[in-house]
Design an enzyme around this catalytic site. Sequence first.
Site, PDB file in Angstrom:
ATOM      1  N   ASN A 116       1.090  -1.382  -0.008  1.00 46.82           N
ATOM      2  CA  ASN A 116       0.068   0.266  -0.403  1.00 46.82           C
ATOM      3  C   ASN A 116       1.163   0.965  -0.031  1.00 46.82           C
ATOM      4  OD1 ASN A 116      -1.861   1.992   0.178  1.00 46.82           O
ATOM      5  ND2 ASN A 116      -2.171   1.317   2.655  1.00 46.82           N
ATOM      6  N   GLU A 148      -7.036   4.149   8.052  1.00 50.37           N
ATOM      7  CA  GLU A 148      -6.636   6.014   7.624  1.00 50.37           C
ATOM      8  C   GLU A 148      -7.906   6.182   6.758  1.00 50.37           C
ATOM      9  OE1 GLU A 148      -3.408   5.592   5.392  1.00 50.37           O
ATOM     10  OE2 GLU A 148      -1.856   4.936   7.094  1.00 50.37           O
ATOM     11  N   GLY A 163       1.872   2.203  11.048  1.00 46.87           N
ATOM     12  CA  GLY A 163       3.026   2.746  10.375  1.00 46.87           C
ATOM     13  C   GLY A 163       3.767   3.560  12.045  1.00 46.87           C
ATOM     14  N   SER A 212       3.410  -2.246  10.478  1.00 43.63           N
ATOM     15  CA  SER A 212       4.366  -2.126  10.921  1.00 43.63           C
ATOM     16  C   SER A 212       5.128  -3.765  10.068  1.00 43.63           C
ATOM     17  CB  SER A 212       4.639  -1.677  11.787  1.00 43.63           C
ATOM     18  OG  SER A 212       4.498  -0.281  11.972  1.00 43.63           O
TER      19      SER A 212
HETATM   20  C1  PEP Z   1      -0.848   0.100   5.958  1.00 42.92           C
HETATM   21  O1  PEP Z   1      -0.972   1.150   5.538  1.00 42.92           O
HETATM   22  O2  PEP Z   1      -1.674  -0.840   5.920  1.00 42.92           O
HETATM   23  C2  PEP Z   1       0.103  -0.884   6.651  1.00 42.92           C
HETATM   24  C3  PEP Z   1       0.129  -1.443   7.406  1.00 42.92           C
HETATM   25  O3  PEP Z   1       0.998   0.657   7.290  1.00 42.92           O
HETATM   26  P1  PEP Z   1       2.514   0.007   8.006  1.00 42.92           P
HETATM   27  O4  PEP Z   1       2.890  -1.297   7.346  1.00 42.92           O
HETATM   28  O5  PEP Z   1       3.343   1.157   7.413  1.00 42.92           O
HETATM   29  O6  PEP Z   1       2.132   0.299   9.419  1.00 42.92           O
END
Ligand code: PEP
Length: 259
Positions: free
Chosen positions: A9, A96, A172, A210
């Site tokens: 993503n 989000e 994130g 993450s």
């Molecule tokens: C996401 O955007 O769905 C996500 C899990 O982001 P990250 O891997 O940066 O935590």
Amino acid sequence: MRRKLVVGNWKLHGSTARNEALLLQFQDGRLADGIDVAVCPPFTYLQQAVGLLAESGVSVGAQDVSAFHRGAYTGEISGEMLVDLGCSCVIVGHSERRSLFGDTDPVVARKVVAALETGLTPILCVGETQSQRESGLAEQVVAAQLESVMACVDVNRLDHMVVAYEPIWAIGTGLTATPEQAQVMHVFIRRFIESTGADGQSIRILYGGSVNSANAASLFDECDIDGALVGGASLDFESFRAICAAASGVVRQGDLRRV
Ligand code: PEP
């Protein structure tokens, strides 16, 4: 056996030049070796990604879709338009979008229906906040998010859907659910889906939050974690390749164990 799926993503990142540099590495990166891989750039770069990934075995998806197919809906992008561009999947209900752009449970459900109606695989995101987890409400929150979708979708079409369990506190933030925490929630989600009469065993449930090259393998070792939805680490080719390799390594080990 469910085939592992790793989805990148990209969120609100990229430019024509930066995407090209990244996607050219995907072309011969052998990422989709025994697994499924997709990337989800911003809408404006979908056509570029479809073109550059044509021979790579990597699919392209969008980060959102309209609940409407056509009409006077300024600013919307429909599922048919995404299919027309060559997309095969779409992220729906990312936290989000839920927290910043008004994607309530009923809106998310209508978007899932629209995606299924146009032949796109919806990647339905569910997950709880830190305070909901601390209050012991994580399963209740996830159940409510799933329930509103299940109520609108024909169970026979649900095997085309992918669920991504994304605890909001892990997105994130550098915090990751432990493999055990994620596995417990994935089993809960699978059982919940089965309780609606759908074939929960065939639905892939991804973990997101993450995920990186260091923690991916231990997550994929859990038998109900069928892959990952990857944000930050999907923008770095070596990190994303390592995550895909971890997923395909688990597949190969699983195959060997079965022989
Ligand atoms: C996401 O955007 O769905 C996500 C899990 O982001 P990250 O891997 O940066 O935590």
